[in-house]
Write a protein that holds these residues in place. Structure first.
Motif, PDB file in Angstrom:
ATOM      1  N   GLN A  25     -10.857   5.098  -3.948  1.00  0.00           N
ATOM      2  CA  GLN A  25     -10.477   4.620  -2.618  1.00  0.00           C
ATOM      3  C   GLN A  25     -10.623   3.098  -2.483  1.00  0.00           C
ATOM      4  OE1 GLN A  25      -9.193   6.547  -0.079  1.00  0.00           O
ATOM      5  NE2 GLN A  25      -9.162   8.180  -1.630  1.00  0.00           N
ATOM      6  N   GLY A  26     -10.949   2.440  -3.587  1.00  0.00           N
ATOM      7  CA  GLY A  26     -11.102   0.986  -3.550  1.00  0.00           C
ATOM      8  C   GLY A  26     -12.475   0.530  -3.095  1.00  0.00           C
ATOM      9  N   VAL A  27     -13.434   1.446  -3.024  1.00  0.00           N
ATOM     10  CA  VAL A  27     -14.801   1.112  -2.640  1.00  0.00           C
ATOM     11  C   VAL A  27     -15.679   1.228  -3.879  1.00  0.00           C
ATOM     12  CG1 VAL A  27     -16.767   1.744  -1.187  1.00  0.00           C
ATOM     13  CG2 VAL A  27     -14.431   2.025  -0.304  1.00  0.00           C
ATOM     14  N   ILE A  28     -16.240   0.110  -4.341  1.00  0.00           N
ATOM     15  CA  ILE A  28     -17.083   0.123  -5.529  1.00  0.00           C
ATOM     16  C   ILE A  28     -18.530   0.315  -5.084  1.00  0.00           C
ATOM     17  CG2 ILE A  28     -17.783  -1.095  -7.602  1.00  0.00           C
ATOM     18  CD1 ILE A  28     -14.806  -0.321  -7.431  1.00  0.00           C
ATOM     19  N   PRO A  29     -19.113   1.445  -5.408  1.00  0.00           N
ATOM     20  CA  PRO A  29     -20.444   1.755  -4.887  1.00  0.00           C
ATOM     21  C   PRO A  29     -21.580   1.340  -5.820  1.00  0.00           C
ATOM     22  CG  PRO A  29     -19.570   3.660  -5.984  1.00  0.00           C
ATOM     23  CD  PRO A  29     -18.540   2.563  -6.154  1.00  0.00           C
ATOM     24  N   LEU A  30     -22.767   1.322  -5.253  1.00  0.00           N
ATOM     25  CA  LEU A  30     -23.991   1.215  -6.015  1.00  0.00           C
ATOM     26  C   LEU A  30     -24.607   2.614  -6.077  1.00  0.00           C
ATOM     27  CD1 LEU A  30     -26.431  -0.235  -7.335  1.00  0.00           C
ATOM     28  CD2 LEU A  30     -27.319  -0.588  -5.019  1.00  0.00           C
ATOM     29  N   VAL A  31     -24.942   3.074  -7.283  1.00  0.00           N
ATOM     30  CA  VAL A  31     -25.576   4.379  -7.467  1.00  0.00           C
ATOM     31  C   VAL A  31     -27.052   4.161  -7.777  1.00  0.00           C
ATOM     32  CG1 VAL A  31     -25.612   6.523  -8.800  1.00  0.00           C
ATOM     33  CG2 VAL A  31     -23.431   5.364  -8.342  1.00  0.00           C
ATOM     34  N   LEU A  32     -27.919   4.797  -6.990  1.00  0.00           N
ATOM     35  CA  LEU A  32     -29.356   4.701  -7.192  1.00  0.00           C
ATOM     36  C   LEU A  32     -29.875   6.033  -7.727  1.00  0.00           C
ATOM     37  CD1 LEU A  32     -30.298   2.908  -3.846  1.00  0.00           C
ATOM     38  CD2 LEU A  32     -30.048   1.854  -6.115  1.00  0.00           C
ATOM     39  N   GLU A  33     -30.429   6.014  -8.932  1.00  0.00           N
ATOM     40  CA  GLU A  33     -30.936   7.224  -9.583  1.00  0.00           C
ATOM     41  C   GLU A  33     -32.437   7.071  -9.843  1.00  0.00           C
ATOM     42  OE1 GLU A  33     -32.010  10.505 -11.634  1.00  0.00           O
ATOM     43  OE2 GLU A  33     -30.240  10.251 -10.364  1.00  0.00           O
ATOM     44  N   ALA A  34     -33.217   8.070  -9.415  1.00  0.00           N
ATOM     45  CA  ALA A  34     -34.669   7.981  -9.519  1.00  0.00           C
ATOM     46  C   ALA A  34     -35.170   8.055 -10.960  1.00  0.00           C
ATOM     47  CB  ALA A  34     -35.317   9.090  -8.685  1.00  0.00           C
ATOM     48  N   SER A  35     -34.500   8.818 -11.812  1.00  0.00           N
ATOM     49  CA  SER A  35     -34.953   8.972 -13.190  1.00  0.00           C
ATOM     50  C   SER A  35     -34.420   7.837 -14.062  1.00  0.00           C
ATOM     51  CB  SER A  35     -34.506  10.329 -13.744  1.00  0.00           C
ATOM     52  OG  SER A  35     -33.118  10.331 -13.971  1.00  0.00           O
ATOM     53  N   ASP A  36     -34.670   7.966 -15.377  1.00  0.00           N
ATOM     54  CA  ASP A  36     -34.255   6.886 -16.275  1.00  0.00           C
ATOM     55  C   ASP A  36     -32.867   7.084 -16.859  1.00  0.00           C
ATOM     56  OD1 ASP A  36     -34.803   9.012 -17.911  1.00  0.00           O
ATOM     57  OD2 ASP A  36     -36.154   7.929 -19.268  1.00  0.00           O
ATOM     58  N   ARG A  37     -32.154   8.155 -16.447  1.00  0.00           N
ATOM     59  CA  ARG A  37     -30.802   8.412 -16.938  1.00  0.00           C
ATOM     60  C   ARG A  37     -29.958   8.976 -15.804  1.00  0.00           C
ATOM     61  NH1 ARG A  37     -31.328  12.428 -21.886  1.00  0.00           N
ATOM     62  NH2 ARG A  37     -29.122  11.938 -22.208  1.00  0.00           N
ATOM     63  N   ALA A  38     -28.683   8.650 -15.804  1.00  0.00           N
ATOM     64  CA  ALA A  38     -27.774   9.159 -14.774  1.00  0.00           C
ATOM     65  C   ALA A  38     -27.194  10.502 -15.212  1.00  0.00           C
ATOM     66  CB  ALA A  38     -26.662   8.147 -14.508  1.00  0.00           C
ATOM     67  N   VAL A  39     -28.074  11.477 -15.336  1.00  0.00           N
ATOM     68  CA  VAL A  39     -27.652  12.826 -15.739  1.00  0.00           C
ATOM     69  C   VAL A  39     -28.253  13.891 -14.824  1.00  0.00           C
ATOM     70  CG1 VAL A  39     -27.226  12.240 -18.156  1.00  0.00           C
ATOM     71  CG2 VAL A  39     -29.521  12.942 -17.440  1.00  0.00           C
ATOM     72  N   GLY A  40     -28.863  13.450 -13.725  1.00  0.00           N
ATOM     73  CA  GLY A  40     -29.414  14.399 -12.774  1.00  0.00           C
ATOM     74  C   GLY A  40     -30.570  15.207 -13.345  1.00  0.00           C
ATOM     75  N   SER A  41     -30.665  16.445 -12.896  1.00  0.00           N
ATOM     76  CA  SER A  41     -31.787  17.309 -13.273  1.00  0.00           C
ATOM     77  C   SER A  41     -31.531  18.113 -14.540  1.00  0.00           C
ATOM     78  CB  SER A  41     -32.094  18.272 -12.120  1.00  0.00           C
ATOM     79  OG  SER A  41     -30.937  19.003 -11.760  1.00  0.00           O
ATOM     80  N   TRP A  42     -30.361  17.970 -15.143  1.00  0.00           N
ATOM     81  CA  TRP A  42     -30.006  18.814 -16.278  1.00  0.00           C
ATOM     82  C   TRP A  42     -31.028  18.809 -17.417  1.00  0.00           C
ATOM     83  CZ3 TRP A  42     -26.517  22.597 -16.500  1.00  0.00           C
ATOM     84  CH2 TRP A  42     -25.549  22.639 -15.489  1.00  0.00           C
ATOM     85  N   PRO A  43     -31.617  17.690 -17.817  1.00  0.00           N
ATOM     86  CA  PRO A  43     -32.580  17.737 -18.930  1.00  0.00           C
ATOM     87  C   PRO A  43     -33.819  18.571 -18.617  1.00  0.00           C
ATOM     88  CG  PRO A  43     -31.817  15.490 -18.565  1.00  0.00           C
ATOM     89  CD  PRO A  43     -31.358  16.308 -17.388  1.00  0.00           C
ATOM     90  N   ARG A  44     -34.069  18.848 -17.334  1.00  0.00           N
ATOM     91  CA  ARG A  44     -35.281  19.569 -16.949  1.00  0.00           C
ATOM     92  C   ARG A  44     -35.052  21.064 -16.758  1.00  0.00           C
ATOM     93  NH1 ARG A  44     -37.083  16.483 -11.795  1.00  0.00           N
ATOM     94  NH2 ARG A  44     -34.880  15.942 -11.666  1.00  0.00           N
TER      95      ARG A  44
END
Length: 352
Positions: A25-44
């Motif tokens: 949509q032409g909006v460049i966002p900032l993504v804030l991730e609490a862990s050390d990888r942008a993969v969500g909870s999958w490794p856990r």
């Protein structure tokens, strides 16, 4: 204070899908991730976790999963896929950034991080999922049970339970999958309030997800027709139904009480139990919205319609269970909801 057009809270599948949709949509966002990888909870997730949807139906917008499209990807394959997706994304992704508080202001929203850093944004997407908030129901005697109690969020593999007497509580996919693998190494009971419901994974030679996609039942609004109590059925290729039929694990009605280290069953029998695993689902993990008036109801659930916050037009939710359809919080469905949220937020930003 750094000001952004849009901030996405959470860098898992929902946050990455939201960031992709905003960029479209032409909006460049900032993504804030609490862990050390942008993969969500999958490794856990537990070690043996395998998707119930084939690879061809398990990708986010803009990047196919890859490999044999008819295979059922393993947990670690999903982690690798999300790593690739994040690397290709046209967004600023900052890991190790846990959001502690979001507030409303004249210029949009203030975002406070646990580190003490402060940001502001015209729009916010809450995409932090639910893994961080496991649901622990009030079961009779659970508070005083002297054995081990853990949620399936903390379960990894069956080896540590070998030789124990284990009770798994729940009737969903995770409960049945975990109880079945535990039953291979120790005596395991699946405790449920009602008999387990099964759905065939393949119909007429095709995976169920082919038919859900072809008929439109996988997307809103028709998919809501499948939301019937006590919940979605367990997808099965025959293995789990056969395992329960062979009492591996045995299925029993929910225990009526826990006394010390013992469980009392509906038939009056009492036996010692070493461990109880709660496969009882999750709730939206949104503590950072507590101070944003009207964003959450008293139980902490988001107040929204199809992902749009009812009280704040610049706030959207992505990745909620049943947000718009049965696949809203899955790899295959979150992209649709993210695109809808991004269009709405882009319009909101253009009017400011």
């Amino acid at each position: 204070m750094e000001h952004l057009e849009a901030v996405v809270i959470g860098g898992g599948q929902s946050g990455l899908a939201a960031a992709h949709a905003l960029a479209e949509q032409g909006v460049i966002p900032l993504v804030l991730e609490a862990s050390d990888r942008a993969v969500g909870s999958w490794p856990r997730y537990y070690d043996s976790l395998t998707l119930f949807s084939p690879a061809r139906f398990s990708s986010l917008p803009g990047l196919a999963f890859g490999g044999n499209p008819d295979r059922y990807p393993h947990r670690d394959e999903v982690v690798a896929y999300l790593d690739r997706y994040a690397a290709r994304l046209d967004a600023d992704i900052r890991t190790g950034r846990r959001v502690s508080r979001v507030t409303a202001g004249a210029g949009g929203y203030g975002i406070e991080l646990e580190s003490g850093e402060h940001l502001s944004a015209g729009a916010v997407v809450a995409a932090s999922g639910s893994f961080g908030r496991p649901h622990r129901p009030a079961l009779p005697g659970l508070e005083t049970f002297t054995g081990q109690v853990l949620h399936v969020a903390d379960y990894r593999a069956p080896a540590q339970f070998a030789g124990q007497r284990v009770v798994v509580v729940g009737a969903g996919n995770s409960a049945v999958q975990v109880a079945s693998e535990l039953a291979q190494v120790t005596r395991t009971t699946l405790a449920t309030r009602a008999p387990v419901k099964f759905a065939r994974q393949r119909l007429l030679g095709r995976d169920l997800h082919f038919w859900l996609t072809r008929t439109g039942l996988d997307a809103a609004p028709l998919g809501r027709l499948l939301r019937t109590p006590p919940g979605q059925p367990v997808l099965d290729d025959g293995r789990y139904r056969a395992a329960l039929s062979a009492a591996l694990p045995e299925r029993r009605p929910m225990f009526t009480d826990l006394e010390g280290s013992k469980a009392r069953w509906a038939d009056g029998s009492v036996e010692a139990v070493d461990s109880i695993i709660l496969a009882t689902g999750y709730r939206p993990d949104l503590p950072y919205l507590t101070d944003l008036d009207g964003a959450l109801d008293p139980s902490g659930r988001p107040r929204h319609r199809d992902g749009a916050c009812l009280a704040h037009p610049g706030l959207a939710f992505v990745g909620l269970e049943w947000q718009r359809s049965l696949s809203s919080n899955s790899l295959r469905g979150v992209g649709r909801d993210a695109a809808r949220a991004a269009r709405r937020l882009a319009r909101h930003l253009s009017r400011r």
